[in-house]
Design an enzyme around this catalytic site. Structure first.
Site, PDB file in Angstrom:
ATOM      1  N   ARG A 224       1.002  -1.156   0.131  1.00 48.39           N
ATOM      2  CA  ARG A 224      -0.210   0.070  -0.021  1.00 48.39           C
ATOM      3  C   ARG A 224       0.953   1.250  -0.003  1.00 48.39           C
ATOM      4  O   ARG A 224       1.418   1.742   1.149  1.00 48.39           O
ATOM      5  CB  ARG A 224      -0.865  -0.130   1.385  1.00 48.39           C
ATOM      6  CG  ARG A 224      -1.825  -1.146   1.289  1.00 48.39           C
ATOM      7  CD  ARG A 224      -2.902  -0.892   2.379  1.00 48.39           C
ATOM      8  NE  ARG A 224      -3.324  -2.244   2.872  1.00 48.39           N
ATOM      9  CZ  ARG A 224      -4.261  -3.007   2.490  1.00 48.39           C
ATOM     10  NH1 ARG A 224      -4.989  -2.512   1.624  1.00 48.39           N
ATOM     11  NH2 ARG A 224      -4.808  -3.939   3.154  1.00 48.39           N
TER      12      ARG A 224
ATOM     13  N   ARG B 206     -17.752 -17.985  22.979  1.00 48.70           N
ATOM     14  CA  ARG B 206     -16.377 -17.688  22.719  1.00 48.70           C
ATOM     15  C   ARG B 206     -16.420 -16.747  21.265  1.00 48.70           C
ATOM     16  O   ARG B 206     -17.280 -17.051  20.579  1.00 48.70           O
ATOM     17  CB  ARG B 206     -15.452 -19.252  22.328  1.00 48.70           C
ATOM     18  CG  ARG B 206     -15.436 -19.863  23.514  1.00 48.70           C
ATOM     19  CD  ARG B 206     -14.551 -19.544  24.447  1.00 48.70           C
ATOM     20  NE  ARG B 206     -14.232 -20.608  25.604  1.00 48.70           N
ATOM     21  CZ  ARG B 206     -14.893 -20.637  26.690  1.00 48.70           C
ATOM     22  NH1 ARG B 206     -15.812 -19.654  26.933  1.00 48.70           N
ATOM     23  NH2 ARG B 206     -14.635 -21.463  27.668  1.00 48.70           N
TER      24      ARG B 206
ATOM     25  N   ILE C  28     -10.540  -9.914  -1.362  1.00 46.24           N
ATOM     26  CA  ILE C  28     -11.452 -10.942  -0.815  1.00 46.24           C
ATOM     27  C   ILE C  28     -12.902 -10.345  -0.471  1.00 46.24           C
ATOM     28  O   ILE C  28     -13.842 -10.902  -0.455  1.00 46.24           O
ATOM     29  CB  ILE C  28     -10.743 -11.644   0.197  1.00 46.24           C
ATOM     30  CG1 ILE C  28     -10.691 -10.655   1.395  1.00 46.24           C
ATOM     31  CG2 ILE C  28      -9.595 -12.384  -0.126  1.00 46.24           C
ATOM     32  CD1 ILE C  28     -10.569 -11.355   2.599  1.00 46.24           C
ATOM     33  N   ASP C  29     -12.987  -9.099  -0.379  1.00 42.02           N
ATOM     34  CA  ASP C  29     -14.338  -8.283   0.038  1.00 42.02           C
ATOM     35  C   ASP C  29     -15.590  -8.598  -0.809  1.00 42.02           C
ATOM     36  O   ASP C  29     -16.889  -8.150  -0.441  1.00 42.02           O
ATOM     37  CB  ASP C  29     -14.115  -6.750   0.347  1.00 42.02           C
ATOM     38  CG  ASP C  29     -12.718  -6.763   1.440  1.00 42.02           C
ATOM     39  OD1 ASP C  29     -12.558  -7.774   2.108  1.00 42.02           O
ATOM     40  OD2 ASP C  29     -12.169  -5.569   1.324  1.00 42.02           O
TER      41      ASP C  29
ATOM     42  N   GLY D 254      -7.817  -3.268  -5.155  1.00 45.93           N
ATOM     43  CA  GLY D 254      -9.238  -2.862  -4.842  1.00 45.93           C
ATOM     44  C   GLY D 254      -9.656  -1.496  -5.423  1.00 45.93           C
ATOM     45  O   GLY D 254      -8.857  -1.167  -6.172  1.00 45.93           O
TER      46      GLY D 254
ATOM     47  N   GLN E 256      -8.212 -16.001   6.095  1.00 47.06           N
ATOM     48  CA  GLN E 256      -9.402 -15.636   5.334  1.00 47.06           C
ATOM     49  C   GLN E 256      -8.610 -15.644   3.729  1.00 47.06           C
ATOM     50  O   GLN E 256      -8.962 -15.738   2.832  1.00 47.06           O
ATOM     51  CB  GLN E 256     -10.228 -14.746   5.294  1.00 47.06           C
ATOM     52  CG  GLN E 256     -10.869 -15.157   6.754  1.00 47.06           C
ATOM     53  CD  GLN E 256     -12.027 -13.958   7.532  1.00 47.06           C
ATOM     54  OE1 GLN E 256     -12.918 -13.575   7.001  1.00 47.06           O
ATOM     55  NE2 GLN E 256     -11.092 -13.350   8.077  1.00 47.06           N
TER      56      GLN E 256
ATOM     57  N   HIS F 112      -6.452 -13.095   8.682  1.00 47.06           N
ATOM     58  CA  HIS F 112      -5.826 -13.130   7.821  1.00 47.06           C
ATOM     59  C   HIS F 112      -5.886 -14.553   7.210  1.00 47.06           C
ATOM     60  O   HIS F 112      -5.298 -14.878   6.006  1.00 47.06           O
ATOM     61  CB  HIS F 112      -4.462 -12.717   7.741  1.00 47.06           C
ATOM     62  CG  HIS F 112      -4.307 -11.150   7.818  1.00 47.06           C
ATOM     63  ND1 HIS F 112      -4.605 -10.303   8.937  1.00 47.06           N
ATOM     64  CD2 HIS F 112      -4.071 -10.095   6.675  1.00 47.06           C
ATOM     65  CE1 HIS F 112      -4.702  -9.051   8.585  1.00 47.06           C
ATOM     66  NE2 HIS F 112      -4.249  -8.844   7.415  1.00 47.06           N
TER      67      HIS F 112
HETATM   68  O1  F6P Z   1      -9.628  -5.615   1.779  1.00 41.46           O
HETATM   69  C1  F6P Z   1      -9.212  -6.891   2.181  1.00 41.46           C
HETATM   70  C2  F6P Z   1      -8.955  -7.074   3.668  1.00 41.46           C
HETATM   71  O2  F6P Z   1      -8.659  -8.084   3.855  1.00 41.46           O
HETATM   72  C3  F6P Z   1     -10.223  -6.362   4.416  1.00 41.46           C
HETATM   73  O3  F6P Z   1     -11.030  -7.670   4.238  1.00 41.46           O
HETATM   74  C4  F6P Z   1      -9.472  -5.971   5.777  1.00 41.46           C
HETATM   75  O4  F6P Z   1     -10.341  -5.037   6.284  1.00 41.46           O
HETATM   76  C5  F6P Z   1      -8.354  -5.386   5.311  1.00 41.46           C
HETATM   77  O5  F6P Z   1      -7.907  -5.922   3.936  1.00 41.46           O
HETATM   78  C6  F6P Z   1      -7.163  -5.661   6.317  1.00 41.46           C
HETATM   79  O6  F6P Z   1      -5.989  -5.230   5.720  1.00 41.46           O
HETATM   80  P1  F6P Z   1      -4.695  -5.545   6.296  1.00 41.46           P
HETATM   81  O7  F6P Z   1      -4.075  -6.756   5.567  1.00 41.46           O
HETATM   82  O8  F6P Z   1      -3.871  -4.302   5.753  1.00 41.46           O
HETATM   83  O9  F6P Z   1      -4.495  -5.756   7.674  1.00 41.46           O
END
Ligand code: F6P
Length: 363
Positions: free
Chosen positions: A74, A278, A151-152, A104, A286, A284
């Site tokens: 980024r 819980r 992934i969003d 994105g 995901q 991540h």
């Molecule tokens: O945009 C993808 C994403 O995984 C979002 O679902 C999440 O909010 C964000 O990126 C997490 O960002 P980072 O990997 O910078 O922690």
């Protein structure tokens, strides 16, 4: 030959490698030359080894791999005009005036900005003697195509973004796993999933995983939702259900716009229902692992279309983003798609939930 640059930007997503492979090989098959820009936009700013010419074999054995082998970042520098000036200079050193970005909405907005600023940046580079007038005349425009890697699954206008299917599989598999331990103890689990402002992953995982309750950003629950959630879970228990699962999207809020935290949901279930509860924040994982079959083939088709968009676009074509609608690859107007995507959280903030959902429904 036409020279195309390809980069991945923003959060990585499973299927990005399949898209890179497809772009490289589609470009080579069409007689173009193709360059990988490493570490997202930063590779363009750094120049040198940050921009590497790709051969057919350079993208061998990556189709099935997660993440992005060309790196992502980024880049804060790219948000400054000075950074973009350096980037354009380095592209022109290689004769690259066509770009494919997989990222994105933020990354795609940056791409469009670069396209609109291109002639002005060229003038500045000529003025400071960094490039010749001839170079500027040979590359008067930047032609662009976007692919949505996230992934969003938040791009309005496209059914699926690269990575969303794989992430959904991870979440559903985690819910299945949690269900067995939850059932053994008759516990409740609050499962927090990613998605930023988009509830797609949460909603679809809740449906596919048979969850009891779900909280998503697009439909902030009306006051009193805690009671309604408890009633739902109570009903499940009374019907003999041994596990209870509540899925919370990380971007979920109440009607006032206050975030609904997973810990708060846990407290409600513990205090009001006496449930042993819980919290599992999937995080991540995901975004990790191999891409699903869908993310491999869809990204491959989209990569092919991105290359052909660049080879057929005219200088005055608007920037396009390659999406999927009704199982067909579509070339969408990039800035319309990005604008609509960024409009959804605004509509939610203004309480215009139906309009927000309608926009999501178009994707
Ligand atoms: O945009 C993808 C994403 O995984 C979002 O679902 C999440 O909010 C964000 O990126 C997490 O960002 P980072 O990997 O910078 O922690």
């Amino acid at each position: 030959a036409v020279r195309i640059g390809i980069l991945t930007s923003g959060g990585d997503a499973q299927g990005m490698n399949a898209a890179v492979r497809s772009v490289v090989r589609s470009a080579l098959s069409a007689g173009a030359e193709v360059f990988a820009i490493l570490e997202g936009y930063q590779g363009m700013i750094d120049g040198g080894d940050g921009i590497r010419e790709m051969s057919w074999d350079d993208v061998g054995s990556i189709l099935h791999r997660g993440g992005t082998v060309i790196g992502t970042y980024r880049s804060a520098e790219m948000r400054e005009r000075a950074g973009r000036l350096k980037a354009v200079h380095h592209l022109l050193e290689r004769g690259i005036d066509r770009l494919i970005v997989i990222g994105g909405d933020g990354s795609l907005t940056g791409l469009n900005l670069l396209r609109t600023e291109w002639p002005g940046l060229l003038d500045e580079l000529v003025g400071s003697g960094q490039i010749s007038q001839q170079t500027a005349e040979e590359h008067p425009n930047l032609m662009i195509a976007g692919l949505v890697g996230s992934i969003d699954n938040d791009l309005v206008g496209s059914d699926m973004t690269i990575g969303a299917d794989t992430a959904l599989h991870h979440i559903v598999s985690a819910i299945d796993d949690l269900s067995s331990t939850a059932a053994s103890h008759q516990r409740s689990f609050v499962v927090e999933v990613m998605g930023r402002h988009c509830g797609y992953l949460a909603l679809m995982a809740a449906v596919a995983g048979g969850a009891d309750y779900v909280l998503v950003p697009e439909m902030p629950p009306a006051p009193g939702w805690e009671e309604r959630m408890c009633a739902e879970l109570r009903r499940g228990r009374q019907a003999g259900r041994r596990d209870s699962i509540v899925v919370v999207a990380e971007g979920a809020t109440d009607r006032e716009g206050n975030p609904i935290r997973s810990d708060y949901v846990r407290e409600v279930l513990t205090d009001r229902l006496g449930e042993d509860t819980r919290v599992t924040i999937l995080g991540h994982v995901q975004r990790g692992g191999k891409p699903s079959a869908y993310d491999r083939w869809a990204s491959t088709l989209q990569g092919y279309h991105a290359v052909h968009e660049l080879l057929t676009a005219t200088p005055d074509s608007p920037g396009r983003v390659i999406g999927t609608c009704g199982n067909r690859v579509r070339r969408l107007d990039l800035m319309t798609a990005v604008h609509d995507t960024q409009q959804v959280p605004v509509l939610i903030k203004e309480g215009r939930y139906d309009e927000a959902m309608a926009m999501r429904g178009s994707s």
